[in-house]
Design a protein around this motif. Sequence first.
Motif, PDB file in Angstrom:
ATOM      1  N   ASP A 127      35.144 -52.768  31.301  1.00 24.78           N
ATOM      2  CA  ASP A 127      36.376 -53.572  31.269  1.00 24.78           C
ATOM      3  C   ASP A 127      37.433 -52.905  30.396  1.00 24.78           C
ATOM      4  O   ASP A 127      38.616 -52.853  30.760  1.00 24.78           O
ATOM      5  N   LEU A 128      37.003 -52.398  29.228  1.00 28.42           N
ATOM      6  CA  LEU A 128      37.931 -51.722  28.321  1.00 28.42           C
ATOM      7  C   LEU A 128      38.585 -50.529  29.004  1.00 28.42           C
ATOM      8  O   LEU A 128      39.805 -50.330  28.915  1.00 28.42           O
ATOM      9  N   GLU A 129      37.775 -49.729  29.654  1.00 31.42           N
ATOM     10  CA  GLU A 129      38.288 -48.518  30.294  1.00 31.42           C
ATOM     11  C   GLU A 129      39.258 -48.844  31.418  1.00 31.42           C
ATOM     12  O   GLU A 129      40.302 -48.196  31.571  1.00 31.42           O
ATOM     13  N   LEU A 130      38.906 -49.874  32.207  1.00 27.76           N
ATOM     14  CA  LEU A 130      39.783 -50.256  33.320  1.00 27.76           C
ATOM     15  C   LEU A 130      41.126 -50.753  32.804  1.00 27.76           C
ATOM     16  O   LEU A 130      42.188 -50.385  33.351  1.00 27.76           O
ATOM     17  N   VAL A 131      41.109 -51.578  31.763  1.00 31.78           N
ATOM     18  CA  VAL A 131      42.359 -52.093  31.205  1.00 31.78           C
ATOM     19  C   VAL A 131      43.191 -50.958  30.618  1.00 31.78           C
ATOM     20  O   VAL A 131      44.424 -50.932  30.768  1.00 31.78           O
ATOM     21  N   ASP A 132      42.538 -50.015  29.954  1.00 27.53           N
ATOM     22  CA  ASP A 132      43.270 -48.883  29.391  1.00 27.53           C
ATOM     23  C   ASP A 132      43.937 -48.068  30.492  1.00 27.53           C
ATOM     24  O   ASP A 132      45.102 -47.659  30.365  1.00 27.53           O
ATOM     25  N   ILE A 133      43.223 -47.835  31.575  1.00 26.24           N
ATOM     26  CA  ILE A 133      43.792 -47.091  32.711  1.00 26.24           C
ATOM     27  C   ILE A 133      44.964 -47.862  33.311  1.00 26.24           C
ATOM     28  O   ILE A 133      46.034 -47.290  33.588  1.00 26.24           O
ATOM     29  N   LEU A 134      44.775 -49.168  33.512  1.00 26.40           N
ATOM     30  CA  LEU A 134      45.818 -49.990  34.120  1.00 26.40           C
ATOM     31  C   LEU A 134      47.074 -50.038  33.249  1.00 26.40           C
ATOM     32  O   LEU A 134      48.197 -49.869  33.741  1.00 26.40           O
ATOM     33  N   CYS A 135      46.873 -50.242  31.929  1.00 31.56           N
ATOM     34  CA  CYS A 135      48.023 -50.332  31.026  1.00 31.56           C
ATOM     35  C   CYS A 135      48.739 -48.988  30.910  1.00 31.56           C
ATOM     36  O   CYS A 135      49.976 -48.944  30.811  1.00 31.56           O
TER      37      CYS A 135
ATOM     38  N   ARG B 238      46.167 -56.362  27.543  1.00 28.54           N
ATOM     39  CA  ARG B 238      45.332 -55.540  26.670  1.00 28.54           C
ATOM     40  C   ARG B 238      44.825 -56.341  25.474  1.00 28.54           C
ATOM     41  O   ARG B 238      43.641 -56.293  25.134  1.00 28.54           O
ATOM     42  N   GLN B 239      45.716 -57.104  24.828  1.00 23.31           N
ATOM     43  CA  GLN B 239      45.313 -57.893  23.669  1.00 23.31           C
ATOM     44  C   GLN B 239      44.269 -58.938  24.050  1.00 23.31           C
ATOM     45  O   GLN B 239      43.317 -59.181  23.315  1.00 23.31           O
ATOM     46  N   THR B 240      44.437 -59.538  25.230  1.00 22.17           N
ATOM     47  CA  THR B 240      43.494 -60.563  25.683  1.00 22.17           C
ATOM     48  C   THR B 240      42.112 -59.979  25.941  1.00 22.17           C
ATOM     49  O   THR B 240      41.096 -60.510  25.474  1.00 22.17           O
ATOM     50  N   VAL B 241      42.055 -58.870  26.674  1.00 22.71           N
ATOM     51  CA  VAL B 241      40.762 -58.257  27.005  1.00 22.71           C
ATOM     52  C   VAL B 241      40.112 -57.651  25.763  1.00 22.71           C
ATOM     53  O   VAL B 241      38.907 -57.798  25.551  1.00 22.71           O
ATOM     54  N   PHE B 242      40.901 -56.990  24.930  1.00 20.67           N
ATOM     55  CA  PHE B 242      40.346 -56.399  23.717  1.00 20.67           C
ATOM     56  C   PHE B 242      39.827 -57.476  22.767  1.00 20.67           C
ATOM     57  O   PHE B 242      38.801 -57.303  22.109  1.00 20.67           O
ATOM     58  N   GLY B 243      40.545 -58.595  22.691  1.00 18.39           N
ATOM     59  CA  GLY B 243      40.077 -59.702  21.855  1.00 18.39           C
ATOM     60  C   GLY B 243      38.770 -60.279  22.375  1.00 18.39           C
ATOM     61  O   GLY B 243      37.858 -60.579  21.605  1.00 18.39           O
ATOM     62  N   SER B 244      38.672 -60.412  23.693  1.00 14.79           N
ATOM     63  CA  SER B 244      37.428 -60.899  24.296  1.00 14.79           C
ATOM     64  C   SER B 244      36.282 -59.935  24.020  1.00 14.79           C
ATOM     65  O   SER B 244      35.140 -60.356  23.808  1.00 14.79           O
ATOM     66  N   TYR B 245      36.584 -58.645  24.010  1.00 14.10           N
ATOM     67  CA  TYR B 245      35.552 -57.641  23.736  1.00 14.10           C
ATOM     68  C   TYR B 245      34.973 -57.833  22.341  1.00 14.10           C
ATOM     69  O   TYR B 245      33.744 -57.804  22.154  1.00 14.10           O
ATOM     70  N   ILE B 246      35.831 -58.028  21.348  1.00 15.12           N
ATOM     71  CA  ILE B 246      35.359 -58.238  19.975  1.00 15.12           C
ATOM     72  C   ILE B 246      34.475 -59.478  19.899  1.00 15.12           C
ATOM     73  O   ILE B 246      33.408 -59.467  19.262  1.00 15.12           O
ATOM     74  N   LYS B 247      34.893 -60.548  20.572  1.00 11.36           N
ATOM     75  CA  LYS B 247      34.099 -61.788  20.555  1.00 11.36           C
ATOM     76  C   LYS B 247      32.772 -61.613  21.276  1.00 11.36           C
ATOM     77  O   LYS B 247      31.722 -62.072  20.801  1.00 11.36           O
TER      78      LYS B 247
ATOM     79  N   VAL C 267      46.404 -59.546  14.394  1.00  7.34           N
ATOM     80  CA  VAL C 267      45.728 -58.259  14.567  1.00  7.34           C
ATOM     81  C   VAL C 267      46.316 -57.520  15.762  1.00  7.34           C
ATOM     82  O   VAL C 267      46.579 -58.110  16.807  1.00  7.34           O
ATOM     83  N   ASP C 268      46.557 -56.233  15.574  1.00  7.53           N
ATOM     84  CA  ASP C 268      47.112 -55.389  16.632  1.00  7.53           C
ATOM     85  C   ASP C 268      45.960 -54.591  17.242  1.00  7.53           C
ATOM     86  O   ASP C 268      45.537 -53.569  16.706  1.00  7.53           O
ATOM     87  N   LEU C 269      45.435 -55.087  18.337  1.00  8.06           N
ATOM     88  CA  LEU C 269      44.244 -54.495  18.954  1.00  8.06           C
ATOM     89  C   LEU C 269      44.628 -53.288  19.798  1.00  8.06           C
ATOM     90  O   LEU C 269      45.341 -53.423  20.785  1.00  8.06           O
ATOM     91  N   ARG C 270      44.164 -52.138  19.365  1.00 10.35           N
ATOM     92  CA  ARG C 270      44.417 -50.886  20.086  1.00 10.35           C
ATOM     93  C   ARG C 270      43.091 -50.305  20.567  1.00 10.35           C
ATOM     94  O   ARG C 270      42.031 -50.574  19.994  1.00 10.35           O
TER      95      ARG C 270
END
Length: 245
Positions: A19-27, A73-82, A209-212
């Motif tokens: 999911d992280l990789e796909l969002v990074d590619i899309l963004c 990106r912030q939404t998916v990255f935040g979900s990843y941390i959780k 938090v600025d999720l990168r």
Amino acid sequence: MPSKNRISYENKMLHYNADLELVDILCTSINLGELKVENESALFSHIDPTKHPVLSKRSVCQENRRMAAYHLRQTVFGSYIKDMYEEFSRFLRNTIAEAVANLKINPDRLVGEHKVNLSAKEILSLRTITAINEKVVDILFQTLEAEQSTIKLIKKTCDKLGLDISDDLINNALPYLELRHKLVHTDGKLDAEFKRKYPHIRCTNRDYVDLRYVMIREARNHVNNLVFAMDDEALTKGFVNPHVS
């Protein structure tokens, strides 16, 4: 050979990593303008007003594309941390459960200062020693989680199993595990104490938090290192068994 608990953790995280990789590619594609319409008639190519009414109403400009990508990106990255925290917690619980099932752990050390009380009715209704063990582990782990302290959860798990884990491994993973609580309870807004303890965690000018992607990869690496070290120790001490496929 790792235990089944580590394998389960890694397999779950693989899906989240994708999911992280796909969002990074899309963004990245959005920020490069690769999804815009040539005549600027719509915010994104393939947009359909009947299916995408919110995006369809936004003004057509690159800034709005970037804003949409940033929020995604912030939404998916935040979900990843959780999700990473939940899988880490599940790994701890499963490691304790396997140690109990294998009869490899000292009962006094396991229970320690915590109390686990089962009535005669509850014991009889559970019927098997396996079911009783599972119930004890559930109660014990819920007690640990109820303390609402990530550092205590980790260290008391290590103490109960007699795992020798370096403070550096724990401290490197801790900021990202504790960040989960900020995302859940304050929508990612960081208080002064959190910023003081973890100055390397970037935040916006509004203290969110600025999720990168770089930070998320650091979080993944540090938590993985902690999981792998705990699993290696548990295997070395014979608390858990190597996974056999």
